[in-house]
Scaffold this active site. Structure first.
Site, short mmCIF file in Angstrom:
data_model
loop_
_atom_site.label_atom_id
_atom_site.label_comp_id
_atom_site.label_asym_id
_atom_site.label_seq_id
_atom_site.Cartn_x
_atom_site.Cartn_y
_atom_site.Cartn_z
N ASP A 148 9.37 35.61 -30.34
CA ASP A 148 8.67 36.31 -29.27
C ASP A 148 8.22 37.66 -29.81
O ASP A 148 9.02 38.62 -29.83
CB ASP A 148 9.57 36.52 -28.04
CG ASP A 148 9.93 35.24 -27.31
OD1 ASP A 148 9.94 34.17 -27.95
OD2 ASP A 148 10.24 35.31 -26.09
N LYS A 195 3.32 35.80 -23.14
CA LYS A 195 4.52 36.24 -22.41
C LYS A 195 4.23 37.60 -21.81
O LYS A 195 3.65 38.47 -22.47
CB LYS A 195 5.71 36.29 -23.36
CG LYS A 195 7.00 36.90 -22.80
CD LYS A 195 8.11 36.87 -23.84
CE LYS A 195 9.37 37.59 -23.40
NZ LYS A 195 10.41 37.60 -24.45
N LYS A 197 4.95 32.57 -20.29
CA LYS A 197 6.34 32.98 -20.04
C LYS A 197 6.34 34.24 -19.21
O LYS A 197 5.72 35.25 -19.59
CB LYS A 197 7.09 33.21 -21.34
CG LYS A 197 8.54 33.71 -21.15
CD LYS A 197 9.29 33.81 -22.47
CE LYS A 197 10.67 34.43 -22.29
NZ LYS A 197 11.39 34.54 -23.60
#
Ligand SMILES: O=C[C@H](O)COP(=O)(O)O
Length: 240
Positions: A102, A165, A195
């Protein structure tokens, strides 16, 4: 926990199904290896999709019979690292067994409208994360305008990311919003996952993010979210 809820499909979404959306997350600077071991045990108990930790916590010991992935952050939380440093950090995390990375974009490049630089940054990290490992791109949506969100999501698609995300959960502008998740999903379509992370504190928050288009949730207060309780915001939310 057998509470049933509806999600974007309209089908019932019980706690076990909701758990499979969740990256059970511990990113506090003060986290210890003992804290991470407890995170993993809780993740197995709750049946979540993955644990998400800081790179210095790798390698993790995951029970061999556990259906549990490992995610790690990169260029976190500011994103103001040189692309070569983010790429090296990602490469080391891959070597240490992570399944997902991430990464945080350079939010300043997005604010300047330099989506070419955002794309190049993502591409540099993507090059170190071979399929089927996943790259998720943290855009810090609360710090961006709608146009900037769209531009960064398009850059992520072009660079070959697997997810966009919303948030680090550490930025003073805040975390995930239904509006941002919906706009991100509209922008990437079915090409990427979305996300929602940062401030998902309740069962209702989780369902609202999924209804808006989230296919993964980053949550630190996971047990409470799955039990239907409300997780109070930290007294002094981390910020930088
Ligand atoms: O996904 C990463 C976030 O830091 C989790 O945020 P949270 O602590 O508000 O649940």
């Amino acid at each position: 926990m057998t509470s049933s809820t509806s999600a974007s499909s309209g089908a019932a979404l019980d706690a076990a199904a909701l758990a499979r959306y969740i990256d059970h997350t511990l990113l506090k600077p003060e986290a210890t290896q003992a804290d991470v071991a407890a995170l993993i045990a809780e993740a197995v108990e709750l049946g979540v999709y993955s644990v998400c930790v800081s790179p210095s916590m790798l390698p993790l010991t995951i029970p061999v019979d556990a259906d549990l992935k490992v995610a790690v952050v990169c260029g976190f939380p500011s994103g103001k690292h040189a692309s070569a440093i983010k790429a090296a950090e990602a490469a080391l995390s891959v070597a240490q067994g992570t399944d997902e990375v991430d990464m945080v974009i350079d939010v300043g490049a997005a604010k300047a409208g330099r989506f070419d630089l955002v794309e190049a940054d993502i591409s540099a990290v993507r090059a170190e994360i071979p399929a089927p490992l996943l790259l998720k791109v943290i855009i810090e949506s609360a710090a961006l305008t709608d146009d900037e969100i769209v531009g960064v999501c398009r850059a992520a698609v072009n660079a070959g990311a697997d997810f966009v995300k919303t948030s680090t959960g550490f930025h003073p502008t805040g975390g995930a919003t239904v509006h941002a998740v919906r706009l991100m999903r509209e922008t990437v379509g079915d090409a990427l996952g979305v996300k929602a992370s940062g401030g998902v504190r309740s069962h209702a928050d989780a369902l609202a993010m999924i209804e808006a288009g989230a296919s993964r949730l980053g949550v630190s207060g996971t047990k409470a979210v799955l039990s239907g309780a409300v997780v109070e915001a930290p007294a002094n939310p981390a910020a930088y």
